[in-house]
Design a protein around this motif. Structure first.
Motif, mmCIF file in Angstrom:
data_model
loop_
_atom_site.group_PDB
_atom_site.id
_atom_site.type_symbol
_atom_site.label_atom_id
_atom_site.label_comp_id
_atom_site.label_asym_id
_atom_site.label_seq_id
_atom_site.Cartn_x
_atom_site.Cartn_y
_atom_site.Cartn_z
ATOM 1 N N PHE A 148 0.892 -1.243 0.070
ATOM 2 C CA PHE A 148 -0.060 -0.016 -0.024
ATOM 3 C C PHE A 148 0.919 1.088 0.112
ATOM 4 C CE2 PHE A 148 -3.256 -3.154 1.523
ATOM 5 C CZ PHE A 148 -4.193 -2.539 0.601
ATOM 6 N N GLU A 149 0.444 2.311 -0.367
ATOM 7 C CA GLU A 149 1.021 3.518 -0.529
ATOM 8 C C GLU A 149 2.047 3.962 0.679
ATOM 9 O OE1 GLU A 149 2.245 7.088 -2.926
ATOM 10 O OE2 GLU A 149 1.010 5.401 -3.445
ATOM 11 N N PRO A 150 1.465 4.032 1.710
ATOM 12 C CA PRO A 150 2.407 4.340 2.991
ATOM 13 C C PRO A 150 3.676 3.262 2.911
ATOM 14 C CG PRO A 150 0.243 4.251 3.756
ATOM 15 C CD PRO A 150 0.120 3.635 2.548
ATOM 16 N N LYS A 151 3.341 2.123 2.810
ATOM 17 C CA LYS A 151 4.714 1.189 2.900
ATOM 18 C C LYS A 151 5.704 1.518 1.528
ATOM 19 C CE LYS A 151 6.573 -2.369 5.141
ATOM 20 N NZ LYS A 151 6.921 -2.406 6.528
ATOM 21 N N MET A 152 5.076 1.705 0.523
ATOM 22 C CA MET A 152 5.632 1.795 -0.829
ATOM 23 C C MET A 152 6.516 3.222 -0.760
ATOM 24 S SD MET A 152 5.729 0.534 -3.983
ATOM 25 C CE MET A 152 7.481 0.369 -3.379
ATOM 26 N N ARG A 153 6.159 4.172 -0.199
ATOM 27 C CA ARG A 153 6.821 5.386 0.223
ATOM 28 C C ARG A 153 8.143 5.152 0.939
ATOM 29 N NH1 ARG A 153 4.071 9.784 -1.789
ATOM 30 N NH2 ARG A 153 5.380 11.381 -0.429
ATOM 31 N N GLU A 154 7.969 4.274 1.867
ATOM 32 C CA GLU A 154 9.079 4.101 2.890
ATOM 33 C C GLU A 154 10.004 3.253 2.232
ATOM 34 O OE1 GLU A 154 8.964 1.138 6.588
ATOM 35 O OE2 GLU A 154 7.489 2.398 6.617
ATOM 36 N N ILE A 155 9.698 2.204 1.742
ATOM 37 C CA ILE A 155 10.397 1.238 0.671
ATOM 38 C C ILE A 155 11.578 2.375 -0.303
ATOM 39 C CG2 ILE A 155 10.827 -0.521 -1.085
ATOM 40 C CD1 ILE A 155 8.335 -1.688 0.436
ATOM 41 N N LEU A 156 10.521 3.121 -0.930
ATOM 42 C CA LEU A 156 11.215 3.844 -2.153
ATOM 43 C C LEU A 156 12.153 4.753 -1.578
ATOM 44 C CD1 LEU A 156 8.403 4.350 -4.795
ATOM 45 C CD2 LEU A 156 10.394 2.730 -4.900
ATOM 46 N N GLU A 157 12.211 5.571 -0.493
ATOM 47 C CA GLU A 157 12.766 6.605 -0.184
ATOM 48 C C GLU A 157 14.152 6.193 0.520
ATOM 49 O OE1 GLU A 157 11.395 10.838 1.572
ATOM 50 O OE2 GLU A 157 10.476 8.877 2.613
ATOM 51 N N GLN A 158 14.883 5.837 -0.248
ATOM 52 C CA GLN A 158 16.491 5.345 0.085
ATOM 53 C C GLN A 158 17.354 6.348 -0.484
ATOM 54 O OE1 GLN A 158 16.579 2.667 2.144
ATOM 55 N NE2 GLN A 158 14.210 2.329 1.978
ATOM 56 N N ASN A 159 18.583 6.230 0.000
ATOM 57 C CA ASN A 159 19.793 6.909 -0.427
ATOM 58 C C ASN A 159 20.054 6.425 -1.952
ATOM 59 O OD1 ASN A 159 20.148 8.229 2.014
ATOM 60 N ND2 ASN A 159 21.553 6.807 2.781
ATOM 61 N N CYS A 160 20.553 7.526 -2.786
ATOM 62 C CA CYS A 160 20.982 6.955 -4.193
ATOM 63 C C CYS A 160 22.077 7.701 -4.453
ATOM 64 C CB CYS A 160 19.778 7.011 -5.141
ATOM 65 S SG CYS A 160 19.145 8.894 -5.069
ATOM 66 N N GLY A 183 13.049 9.521 -4.663
ATOM 67 C CA GLY A 183 11.745 10.290 -4.271
ATOM 68 C C GLY A 183 10.951 9.021 -3.602
ATOM 69 N N ALA A 184 9.951 9.672 -2.597
ATOM 70 C CA ALA A 184 9.172 8.816 -2.023
ATOM 71 C C ALA A 184 8.011 8.351 -3.105
ATOM 72 C CB ALA A 184 8.362 9.413 -1.060
ATOM 73 N N GLN A 185 7.631 8.813 -4.272
ATOM 74 C CA GLN A 185 6.476 8.643 -5.213
ATOM 75 C C GLN A 185 6.947 7.829 -6.162
ATOM 76 O OE1 GLN A 185 4.803 12.051 -6.905
ATOM 77 N NE2 GLN A 185 3.353 10.761 -8.119
ATOM 78 N N ARG A 186 6.356 6.803 -6.652
ATOM 79 C CA ARG A 186 6.581 5.908 -7.534
ATOM 80 C C ARG A 186 6.222 6.525 -8.930
ATOM 81 N NH1 ARG A 186 3.149 0.079 -9.135
ATOM 82 N NH2 ARG A 186 4.545 -0.391 -10.619
ATOM 83 N N VAL A 187 7.082 6.385 -10.046
ATOM 84 C CA VAL A 187 7.029 7.124 -11.158
ATOM 85 C C VAL A 187 6.486 6.486 -12.054
ATOM 86 C CG1 VAL A 187 8.967 8.790 -10.365
ATOM 87 C CG2 VAL A 187 9.563 6.568 -11.859
ATOM 88 N N ASN A 188 6.534 4.982 -12.022
ATOM 89 C CA ASN A 188 5.567 4.067 -12.956
ATOM 90 C C ASN A 188 4.375 3.691 -12.103
ATOM 91 O OD1 ASN A 188 6.914 2.405 -11.489
ATOM 92 N ND2 ASN A 188 7.411 0.960 -12.887
ATOM 93 N N SER A 189 3.395 2.861 -13.184
ATOM 94 C CA SER A 189 2.404 2.127 -12.397
ATOM 95 C C SER A 189 2.180 1.140 -12.879
ATOM 96 C CB SER A 189 0.990 3.022 -13.134
ATOM 97 O OG SER A 189 1.104 3.045 -14.369
ATOM 98 N N ASN A 190 0.953 0.312 -12.083
ATOM 99 C CA ASN A 190 0.514 -0.888 -12.362
ATOM 100 C C ASN A 190 0.120 -1.239 -13.694
ATOM 101 O OD1 ASN A 190 0.973 -1.689 -9.613
ATOM 102 N ND2 ASN A 190 -1.133 -1.214 -8.997
ATOM 103 N N LEU A 191 -0.469 -0.223 -14.246
ATOM 104 C CA LEU A 191 -0.823 -0.363 -15.693
ATOM 105 C C LEU A 191 0.237 -0.348 -16.697
ATOM 106 C CD1 LEU A 191 -3.232 -0.338 -17.755
ATOM 107 C CD2 LEU A 191 -3.137 1.984 -17.581
ATOM 108 N N GLN A 192 1.235 0.355 -16.309
ATOM 109 C CA GLN A 192 2.383 0.541 -17.234
ATOM 110 C C GLN A 192 3.051 -0.927 -17.359
ATOM 111 O OE1 GLN A 192 5.095 3.834 -16.433
ATOM 112 N NE2 GLN A 192 6.456 3.418 -17.983
ATOM 113 N N VAL A 193 3.159 -1.277 -16.105
ATOM 114 C CA VAL A 193 3.837 -2.660 -16.246
ATOM 115 C C VAL A 193 3.123 -3.755 -16.680
ATOM 116 C CG1 VAL A 193 5.163 -4.421 -14.601
ATOM 117 C CG2 VAL A 193 5.276 -1.769 -14.033
ATOM 118 N N ILE A 194 2.048 -3.721 -16.206
ATOM 119 C CA ILE A 194 1.091 -4.794 -16.811
ATOM 120 C C ILE A 194 1.053 -4.696 -18.510
ATOM 121 C CG2 ILE A 194 -1.537 -5.386 -17.335
ATOM 122 C CD1 ILE A 194 -1.510 -5.045 -14.206
#
Length: 264
Positions: A148-160, A183-194
């Motif tokens: 879910f979005e809150p966990k996704m943001r936590e996972i993505l927001e890493q050093n780079c 960034g904490a926001q995902r830049v692609n989507s479920n639809l794009q990957v499908i």
């Protein structure tokens, strides 16, 4: 404790009255054993998803029962790249079946985008993680990499040090080089990957049904390509993503009508 475990696992805040399906109903003979079983089940993220979400979406399998730390869901044959159509179709008309399944994938995308309190991100999209019911409904059978979005943001927001450091399987972010942080926001989507990993296999130039008009086949192929490569889903790009979604839906429905007309 259950609500706290769900928050820690899924990143969701749950009211106490919504965790009943995860907890033994009442004290009685064997209650301590039931308690131990419930706690061992709660440590399994997929069990939590399958217990809480089926009432909200037909694209998630419900738990049929449990015993100790084991639980059961409906048995369905998973997809595979070894199947010509990615999924076993049991003799069904392949072109019609694929159109029905593709429409169900779109319905799933819509459910996961807005059917819950937060957007649900799928970070490992491949045929093996989905199955098809008899009515061609797509169900997610492996949700180990769903967040879910809150966990996704936590996972993505890493050093780079570059964008490649911000890719978490099928969920991508961008590296802000000013602060060396993803960034904490995902830049692609479920639809794009499908579209990229599943629809392109079906609607590429090498997988065409002669029963579909050349113009419609071309439109579908071009729209799938556009869908697979659209940009960051924010602002105008999010509107563009929505536009591609509805265009795909309309083309798939038109394809089904053409195929049904040929049958008549």
């Amino acid at each position: 404790m259950v609500a706290g475990e769900v928050k820690n696992t899924l990143g969701l805040e749950l009211p106490n009255n919504s965790v009943g399906s995860l907890w033994p109903a009442r004290q009685g003979p064997g209650w301590r054993q039931q308690l131990a079983s419930a706690w061992s089940l709660l440590q399994q993220e997929e069990y939590v998803y399958f217990s809480l979400l089926p009432d909200l979406s037909r694209h998630i399998l419900p738990v049929l029962g449990s015993c100790g730390h084991f639980y059961a869901v409906e048995y369905l044959a998973a997809g595979s790249p070894h199947h010509r159509a990615l999924f076993p179709l049991d003799g069904a008309g392949q072109a019609q079946a694929i159109s029905h399944i593709a429409l169900s994938f779109l319905d799933m995308v819509s459910h996961f985008e807005s059917g819950f309190s937060h957007r649900l991100h799928l970070c490992d999209i491949k045929p093996e993680n989905f199955a098809i019911k008899r009515d061609f409904t797509v169900v997610a059978i492996d949700v180990d990499m769903a967040f879910f979005e809150p966990k996704m943001r936590e996972i993505l927001e890493q050093n780079c040090t570059g964008d490649e450091d911000c890719n978490f399987f099928d969920c991508f972010s961008k590296c802000d080089l000013r602060v060396n942080k993803c960034g904490a926001q995902r830049v692609n989507s479920n639809l794009q990957v499908i579209c990229d990993k599943i629809f392109r296999h079906w609607f590429s130039s090498t997988h065409r049904s002669p029963a579909i008009s050349p113009q419609l086949r071309l439109q579908l192929q071009q729209t799938v390509q556009e869908c697979a490569h659209h940009g960051v889903p924010s602002g105008n790009a999010r509107t563009a993503s929505s536009s591609v979604f509805w265009k795909l839906r309309w083309l798939l429905q038109a394809t089904l009508r053409e195929l049904q007309d040929v049958e008549k």
